[in-house]
Design a protein around this motif. Structure first.
Motif, PDB file in Angstrom:
ATOM      1  N   ALA A  41      -2.855   5.753 -12.305  1.00 45.96           N
ATOM      2  CA  ALA A  41      -3.730   5.867 -11.135  1.00 45.96           C
ATOM      3  C   ALA A  41      -3.951   4.544 -10.537  1.00 45.96           C
ATOM      4  O   ALA A  41      -4.126   3.512 -11.047  1.00 45.96           O
ATOM      5  CB  ALA A  41      -5.053   6.355 -11.904  1.00 45.96           C
ATOM      6  N   PRO A  42      -4.254   4.517  -9.188  1.00 48.89           N
ATOM      7  CA  PRO A  42      -4.153   3.319  -8.525  1.00 48.89           C
ATOM      8  C   PRO A  42      -5.308   2.804  -7.994  1.00 48.89           C
ATOM      9  O   PRO A  42      -6.399   3.663  -8.340  1.00 48.89           O
ATOM     10  CB  PRO A  42      -3.180   3.991  -7.326  1.00 48.89           C
ATOM     11  CG  PRO A  42      -3.888   4.987  -6.851  1.00 48.89           C
ATOM     12  CD  PRO A  42      -4.004   5.730  -8.292  1.00 48.89           C
ATOM     13  N   LEU A  43      -5.493   1.722  -7.626  1.00 51.26           N
ATOM     14  CA  LEU A  43      -6.761   1.254  -7.084  1.00 51.26           C
ATOM     15  C   LEU A  43      -6.746   1.816  -5.552  1.00 51.26           C
ATOM     16  O   LEU A  43      -5.943   1.503  -4.649  1.00 51.26           O
ATOM     17  CB  LEU A  43      -6.573  -0.504  -7.142  1.00 51.26           C
ATOM     18  CG  LEU A  43      -7.901  -1.397  -6.580  1.00 51.26           C
ATOM     19  CD1 LEU A  43      -9.159  -0.943  -7.362  1.00 51.26           C
ATOM     20  CD2 LEU A  43      -7.619  -2.489  -6.415  1.00 51.26           C
ATOM     21  N   VAL A  44      -7.960   2.492  -5.400  1.00 52.90           N
ATOM     22  CA  VAL A  44      -7.995   2.996  -4.104  1.00 52.90           C
ATOM     23  C   VAL A  44      -8.824   2.178  -3.041  1.00 52.90           C
ATOM     24  O   VAL A  44      -9.677   1.401  -3.342  1.00 52.90           O
ATOM     25  CB  VAL A  44      -8.869   4.266  -4.163  1.00 52.90           C
ATOM     26  CG1 VAL A  44      -9.046   5.063  -2.873  1.00 52.90           C
ATOM     27  CG2 VAL A  44      -8.296   5.344  -5.353  1.00 52.90           C
ATOM     28  N   ILE A  45      -8.237   2.249  -1.805  1.00 56.51           N
ATOM     29  CA  ILE A  45      -8.772   1.222  -0.674  1.00 56.51           C
ATOM     30  C   ILE A  45      -9.871   1.874   0.182  1.00 56.51           C
ATOM     31  O   ILE A  45      -9.613   2.983   0.405  1.00 56.51           O
ATOM     32  CB  ILE A  45      -7.527   0.797   0.192  1.00 56.51           C
ATOM     33  CG1 ILE A  45      -6.600   0.043  -0.537  1.00 56.51           C
ATOM     34  CG2 ILE A  45      -7.875  -0.056   1.394  1.00 56.51           C
ATOM     35  CD1 ILE A  45      -5.036  -0.058   0.162  1.00 56.51           C
ATOM     36  N   MET A 100      -3.520   1.037  -3.480  1.00 60.65           N
ATOM     37  CA  MET A 100      -2.162  -0.112  -4.080  1.00 60.65           C
ATOM     38  C   MET A 100      -1.286   0.479  -4.857  1.00 60.65           C
ATOM     39  O   MET A 100      -1.560   1.440  -5.967  1.00 60.65           O
ATOM     40  CB  MET A 100      -2.979  -0.991  -4.807  1.00 60.65           C
ATOM     41  CG  MET A 100      -4.249  -1.715  -3.905  1.00 60.65           C
ATOM     42  SD  MET A 100      -3.620  -2.731  -2.481  1.00 60.65           S
ATOM     43  CE  MET A 100      -3.028  -4.180  -3.201  1.00 60.65           C
ATOM     44  N   ARG A 101      -0.177   0.384  -4.665  1.00 65.08           N
ATOM     45  CA  ARG A 101       1.052   0.938  -5.211  1.00 65.08           C
ATOM     46  C   ARG A 101       1.192   0.349  -6.968  1.00 65.08           C
ATOM     47  O   ARG A 101       0.904  -0.524  -7.351  1.00 65.08           O
ATOM     48  CB  ARG A 101       2.566   0.502  -4.700  1.00 65.08           C
ATOM     49  CG  ARG A 101       2.753  -0.915  -4.833  1.00 65.08           C
ATOM     50  CD  ARG A 101       3.943  -1.311  -4.091  1.00 65.08           C
ATOM     51  NE  ARG A 101       4.384  -2.543  -3.978  1.00 65.08           N
ATOM     52  CZ  ARG A 101       5.298  -3.254  -3.392  1.00 65.08           C
ATOM     53  NH1 ARG A 101       5.994  -2.637  -2.182  1.00 65.08           N
ATOM     54  NH2 ARG A 101       5.417  -4.364  -3.479  1.00 65.08           N
ATOM     55  N   THR A 102       1.375   1.409  -7.588  1.00 61.12           N
ATOM     56  CA  THR A 102       1.624   1.473  -8.944  1.00 61.12           C
ATOM     57  C   THR A 102       3.025   1.636  -9.404  1.00 61.12           C
ATOM     58  O   THR A 102       3.510   1.735 -10.510  1.00 61.12           O
ATOM     59  CB  THR A 102       0.597   2.258  -9.715  1.00 61.12           C
ATOM     60  OG1 THR A 102       0.893   3.715  -9.469  1.00 61.12           O
ATOM     61  CG2 THR A 102      -0.843   1.782  -9.952  1.00 61.12           C
ATOM     62  N   SER A 103       3.957   1.678  -8.475  1.00 61.65           N
ATOM     63  CA  SER A 103       5.341   2.147  -8.551  1.00 61.65           C
ATOM     64  C   SER A 103       5.909   1.565  -7.182  1.00 61.65           C
ATOM     65  O   SER A 103       5.503   1.710  -6.140  1.00 61.65           O
ATOM     66  CB  SER A 103       5.505   3.502  -8.904  1.00 61.65           C
ATOM     67  OG  SER A 103       7.104   3.887  -8.774  1.00 61.65           O
ATOM     68  N   LEU A 104       7.187   0.936  -7.119  1.00 59.20           N
ATOM     69  CA  LEU A 104       7.872   0.776  -5.990  1.00 59.20           C
ATOM     70  C   LEU A 104       8.558   1.953  -5.337  1.00 59.20           C
ATOM     71  O   LEU A 104       9.190   1.817  -4.318  1.00 59.20           O
ATOM     72  CB  LEU A 104       9.001  -0.323  -6.298  1.00 59.20           C
ATOM     73  CG  LEU A 104       8.335  -1.646  -6.893  1.00 59.20           C
ATOM     74  CD1 LEU A 104       9.561  -2.386  -7.197  1.00 59.20           C
ATOM     75  CD2 LEU A 104       7.458  -2.349  -5.691  1.00 59.20           C
ATOM     76  N   LEU A 105       8.771   3.093  -6.254  1.00 57.43           N
ATOM     77  CA  LEU A 105       9.268   4.083  -5.655  1.00 57.43           C
ATOM     78  C   LEU A 105       9.122   4.620  -4.385  1.00 57.43           C
ATOM     79  O   LEU A 105       9.783   5.436  -3.442  1.00 57.43           O
ATOM     80  CB  LEU A 105       9.327   5.113  -6.835  1.00 57.43           C
ATOM     81  CG  LEU A 105      10.502   4.765  -7.849  1.00 57.43           C
ATOM     82  CD1 LEU A 105      10.814   5.931  -8.930  1.00 57.43           C
ATOM     83  CD2 LEU A 105      11.860   4.477  -7.242  1.00 57.43           C
ATOM     84  N   PHE A 163       0.868  -1.210   0.025  1.00 60.61           N
ATOM     85  CA  PHE A 163      -0.071   0.162  -0.008  1.00 60.61           C
ATOM     86  C   PHE A 163       0.853   1.132  -0.084  1.00 60.61           C
ATOM     87  O   PHE A 163       2.072   1.154   0.413  1.00 60.61           O
ATOM     88  CB  PHE A 163      -0.855  -0.021   1.315  1.00 60.61           C
ATOM     89  CG  PHE A 163      -1.667  -1.250   1.482  1.00 60.61           C
ATOM     90  CD1 PHE A 163      -2.528  -1.591   0.512  1.00 60.61           C
ATOM     91  CD2 PHE A 163      -1.603  -1.742   2.935  1.00 60.61           C
ATOM     92  CE1 PHE A 163      -3.065  -2.807   0.601  1.00 60.61           C
ATOM     93  CE2 PHE A 163      -2.397  -2.958   3.045  1.00 60.61           C
ATOM     94  CZ  PHE A 163      -3.080  -3.594   1.865  1.00 60.61           C
ATOM     95  N   THR A 164       0.518   2.446  -0.645  1.00 61.51           N
ATOM     96  CA  THR A 164       1.079   3.487  -0.392  1.00 61.51           C
ATOM     97  C   THR A 164      -0.194   4.644  -0.574  1.00 61.51           C
ATOM     98  O   THR A 164      -1.073   4.360  -0.395  1.00 61.51           O
ATOM     99  CB  THR A 164       2.221   3.610  -1.628  1.00 61.51           C
ATOM    100  OG1 THR A 164       2.919   5.001  -1.220  1.00 61.51           O
ATOM    101  CG2 THR A 164       1.356   3.924  -2.954  1.00 61.51           C
ATOM    102  N   SER A 165       0.406   5.882  -0.580  1.00 64.86           N
ATOM    103  CA  SER A 165      -0.429   7.147  -0.609  1.00 64.86           C
ATOM    104  C   SER A 165      -0.603   7.718  -2.097  1.00 64.86           C
ATOM    105  O   SER A 165       0.223   7.570  -2.820  1.00 64.86           O
ATOM    106  CB  SER A 165      -0.118   8.262   0.178  1.00 64.86           C
ATOM    107  OG  SER A 165       1.023   8.854  -0.458  1.00 64.86           O
ATOM    108  N   ARG A 166      -1.811   7.880  -2.435  1.00 68.94           N
ATOM    109  CA  ARG A 166      -2.351   8.462  -3.667  1.00 68.94           C
ATOM    110  C   ARG A 166      -1.433   9.828  -3.859  1.00 68.94           C
ATOM    111  O   ARG A 166      -0.998  10.230  -4.844  1.00 68.94           O
ATOM    112  CB  ARG A 166      -3.768   8.808  -3.647  1.00 68.94           C
ATOM    113  CG  ARG A 166      -4.587   7.559  -3.800  1.00 68.94           C
ATOM    114  CD  ARG A 166      -5.926   7.902  -4.038  1.00 68.94           C
ATOM    115  NE  ARG A 166      -6.759   8.214  -2.847  1.00 68.94           N
ATOM    116  CZ  ARG A 166      -7.883   8.788  -2.596  1.00 68.94           C
ATOM    117  NH1 ARG A 166      -8.743   8.802  -3.635  1.00 68.94           N
ATOM    118  NH2 ARG A 166      -8.349   8.925  -1.419  1.00 68.94           N
ATOM    119  N   LYS A 167      -0.993  10.527  -2.715  1.00 71.83           N
ATOM    120  CA  LYS A 167      -0.391  11.905  -2.847  1.00 71.83           C
ATOM    121  C   LYS A 167       1.028  11.302  -3.509  1.00 71.83           C
ATOM    122  O   LYS A 167       1.552  12.198  -4.422  1.00 71.83           O
ATOM    123  CB  LYS A 167      -0.365  12.650  -1.366  1.00 71.83           C
ATOM    124  CG  LYS A 167       0.582  13.569  -1.430  1.00 71.83           C
ATOM    125  CD  LYS A 167       0.594  14.331  -0.340  1.00 71.83           C
ATOM    126  CE  LYS A 167       1.484  15.499  -0.006  1.00 71.83           C
ATOM    127  NZ  LYS A 167       1.732  16.215   1.324  1.00 71.83           N
TER     128      LYS A 167
END
Length: 799
Positions: free
Chosen positions: A537-541, A552-557, A524-528
């Motif tokens: 654009a991610p899948l929002v929880i 849900m993260r769309t990048s590992l950074l 998980f990460t933040s949309r910001k």
């Protein structure tokens, strides 16, 4: 959770173990007792005394001289100086700490002392001074005739002194979230026969049934299979007796009123939450268990108005919701000092539904904590009967003639067969069938012996028992894990694991061999953070663990860059981290790799320099050959946007893009508060694995010596060095075994707008050639290279 040793003892007649022994046995059986706290230890030496008289202190305003009688066995009444505002009239009963009494809650020992010239022969105590509660408004006062003078406080009110077990309970053992479950467990561990106490009998019963005063309906049988209710009429709301209040305080629950305290006592006893409604505030004398209407409002007991979702299960009256089922009651029907009629609710709610509602509204209550783990679905009637009797006793009310239990859906009993031969295969020991049967029956199982097996009916208070191995675990847990011999497991050769796990393992080995440290980051990460990086654009929880982990993260950074930010804030300037894991794009998992370099590269006898794009390029060029049998080519790129335009590049393998690298854009550095430049490398592992590279081939060791030539070409600034390098390899032909760029120079004799690129070319005859290359052959090949460079790039030899 907190558990009372005295309460467990009271529920387990015959248990003689002290708190430490009980804690040790429970811990060995998987119910870990993390600590033992002493409650009310200062009350042990305190006695009850009658007030003979009181008068103002002769010189000190606000103080009184209280003459107290400790009983006929003692000398004449003794005088105590007291500053409490609630000293009772003669005949009132107070708590006296005699001389020599130690009060741990105040860190003091009572000694004879003079206060403004008057000697005080002890101390009249408040609940706070004895560690019984936080109430310090005045001393403890009991009505006249409450007890004989000189009686020990702990003899009159045993709950004033207890040992509290701090238990770290695993989520599967919901049956031990109540003292009945802990007592059952203790009885099984110590081999003591155990039988639940009969429910407390109601003091008075009316001739009216629950159904004559209340209509109950269940509209969602899946989320609420059982719902029970009982009614108490003519109740008086007041403070609970000291024993109830002290027990609640010892267990970390704040006493509120006698009715609310009853529901809390029943929850702590049975592990099954109850709720009390003011019956006169339940509109239409009707209770319905249903799903909420989207957007419906409910103000809960904490004073917060909540907008409900269609998935929320509510308890509603004829006009709207009055409680969030299994989570928290509503303010509109709460018990107040004016309440006269009470509805006691005891129900079974689906654990998953309660968990969703509690997380959606950010409400983790004592009630939801238990329902989420699964309460006993078979004890609704028993808990209600027990609560009804206690409520009548504490409120002076009259109980309904009966209790009402609606069963919208039957929950089938779980049956498990335990094979006798399975035990030694799992444990390495043999347990006699009779012993196994007796152990299970002490835990509440119903057992029937048959050839080579025991058929068990799992009790309703153990929703975690579903399989044969679970039943075997119960047997060995009670028997004692120390009875299982230590033995090495059989090791059998197996095929190496393949798939993604093998890929990630290979990546980890390669990255650590290059001096990187692995970081474990959330999926998980933040949309910001994703937006700052320009990630897809991610899948929002809907119900995130925290507001910073809402997608849900769309990048590992984001995870790695957060590690960089934290490290720099803590004074760690050099960061070399990598991580592997899945990113989630369009509901698809894609294995990826990312690395970050920040700070200064190590240097020896030289000035340190900050990591730059060449370090990132070198990392990618060294990593790829360790993962696949091919080399990486770093090609300048116009994207992605989160990288600095003057350094971003793509990683190519056999002409296909498998990743990107470069310095993080300054705007992103500021947005994520990274505190300085950061170099990153990202590789799409799926794209890397998808390359059809074939198997590596063996090249014989060269038999002939090599001939080397250096060539310095002057080209325009806009010509990429990589393009020149590829063209050199093609032009040199098969005789050139290695071509490397070793220098770039501008200025001096090099014309403005141009750069000199110096290459090292190695020529060598094939191993199957009968002879060594001659200088003539090498020079001819080299001249072809020069001519081709002039033709393709307009390059000239640097002189």
């Amino acid at each position: 959770m907190k558990a009372s040793y005295l309460w467990i003892r009271a529920l387990t007649p015959g248990l003689s173990a002290d708190p430490k022994e009980l804690a040790s046995r429970l811990t060995a059986a998987g119910i870990e007792v993390e600590a033992i706290h002493e409650f009310g230890s200062g009350a042990e030496s305190c006695v009850l005394a009658w007030v003979v008289s009181s008068r103002p202190h002769p010189t000190k305003s606000g103080l009184k001289l209280v003459l107290v009688d400790r009983g006929s066995r003692n000398a004449a009444p003794q005088e105590v100086v007291c500053g409490a505002p609630n000293v009772p009239a003669p005949g009132g009963v107070v708590v006296l700490a005699p001389l020599g009494t130690h009060l741990p809650a105040k860190g003091m020992t009572i000694a004879r002392r003079e206060i403004a010239g008057v000697a005080s022969e002890g101390m009249l105590c408040s609940e706070a001074e004895l560690g019984l509660s936080e109430d310090a408004d005045g001393i403890i006062v009991f009505p006249a005739g409450y007890a004989e003078p000189g009686a020990r406080l702990t003899d009159v009110i045993p709950e004033a002194r207890d040992s509290i077990l701090e238990i770290g309970l695993t989520p599967n053992r919901a049956d031990c979230l109540g003292h009945v479950g802990l007592a059952r467990e203790a009885a099984a561990l110590f081999g003591i026969p155990w039988k639940p106490e009969a429910p407390e009998a109601a003091i008075k019963r009316s001739d009216r049934s629950v159904e004559s005063d209340l209509e109950v309906g269940i509209h969602d049988a899946e989320r609420c299979p059982h719902y029970g209710a009982a009614i108490v009429s003519g109740a008086t709301i007041r403070q609970s007796p000291p024993g109830v209040r002290y027990r609640l305080s010892a267990l970390g629950v704040r006493p509120i009123s006698n009715v609310v305290d009853v529901t809390n006592m029943m929850m702590l006893a049975h592990g099954h939450p109850l709720h009390a409604f003011d019956a006169d505030k339940v509109r239409g004398a009707r209770i319905v268990v249903r799903r909420a209407t989207e957007g419906e409002a409910l103000t809960t007991l904490d004073g917060t108005e909540r907008k409900l979702a269609a998935d929320d299960l509510v308890i509603a009256d004829a006009e709207g919701p009055i409680a969030l089922a299994g989570v928290m009651g509503g303010q509109s029907s709460e018990i107040t000092a004016q309440t006269k009629r009470i509805i006691l609710e005891c129900a079974y709610f689906d654990p998953r539904g309660v968990r969703r509602v509690a997380r959606r509204h950010g409400l983790h209550s004592e009630s939801s904590h238990r329902f989420e783990r699964g309460v006993d679905h078979g004890d609704t009637s028993r808990v209600l009967e027990d609560a009804l009797g206690m409520a009548c006793r504490l409120t002076g009310g009259t109980a309904s003639k009966d209790i009402l239990v609606r069963r919208a859906k039957e929950i089938p009993a779980v049956r498990v067969t335990m094979r006798e031969a399975r035990i030694p295969r799992l444990l390495g020991i043999t347990v006699p069938r009779a012993e196994a049967k007796a152990t299970l029956e002490r835990l509440g199982f119903k057992c029937e012996l048959r050839d080579g097996a025991i058929d068990t009916l799992v009790p309703s208070h153990r929703p975690d028992i579903l399989r044969e191995v679970d039943v075997i675990d119960e047997v060995v847990r009670v028997r004692g894990m120390e009875t299982v011999p230590a033995a090495l497991p059989a090791i059998r050769a197996t095929r190496a694991h393949g798939g993604r796990e093998a890929l990630h393992r290979r990546v980890r080995q390669a990255a650590t061999s290059l001096g990187l440290s692995e970081a474990l980051t959330f999926g998980f990460t933040s949309r910001k953070a994703l937006a700052a990086l320009g990630a897809p654009a991610p899948l929002v929880i809907d119900n995130p663990l925290t507001e910073d982990l809402d997608a849900m993260r769309t990048s590992l950074l984001p995870g790695l860059l957060e590690a960089v930010r934290r490290a720099r804030r803590r004074g760690v300037d050099v960061v070399r981290l990598f991580t592997t894991g899945s990113i989630f794009l369009n509901l698809e998992e894609r294995p990826s790799f990312a690395a970050v370099l920040a700070g200064e590269r190590p240097a020896y006898l030289a000035r340190s320099e900050a990591y730059d794009v060449w370090d990132a390029s070198g990392l990618a060029a060294a990593l790829v050959p360790r993962l696949v049998h091919a080399s990486a080519e770093i090609v300048p790129s116009s994207g992605p946007s989160h990288l600095h335009p003057r350094g971003r590049a793509e990683i190519h393998v056999t002409g296909k893009t498998i990743g990107t690298l470069g310095p993080i854009h300054p705007d992103v550095v500021d947005a994520l508060d990274l505190g300085g430049p950061v170099m990153v490398v990202e590789i799409d592992l799926d794209a890397l694995v998808a390359l059809e590279l074939g198997h590596p081939t063996y090249t014989p060791i060269p038999k002939h010596p090599a001939a080397t030539r250096d060539i310095a070409l002057v080209v325009r600034d806009g010509v990429p060095a990589g393009d020149v390098l590829r063209a050199l390899r093609e032009a040199a032909g098969p005789l050139a075994t290695d071509v490397r760029l070793f220098d770039r120079f501008v200025g001096g004799s090099v014309p403005p707008g141009h750069a000199s690129l110096a290459f090292h070319v190695v020529y060598q005859a094939p191993s199957d050639s009968p002879r060594t290359l001659t200088d003539v052959e090498v020079d001819a090949s080299h001249q072809k290279v020069v001519a081709e460079m002039e033709r393709r790039f307009g390059a000239s030899l640097r002189t």
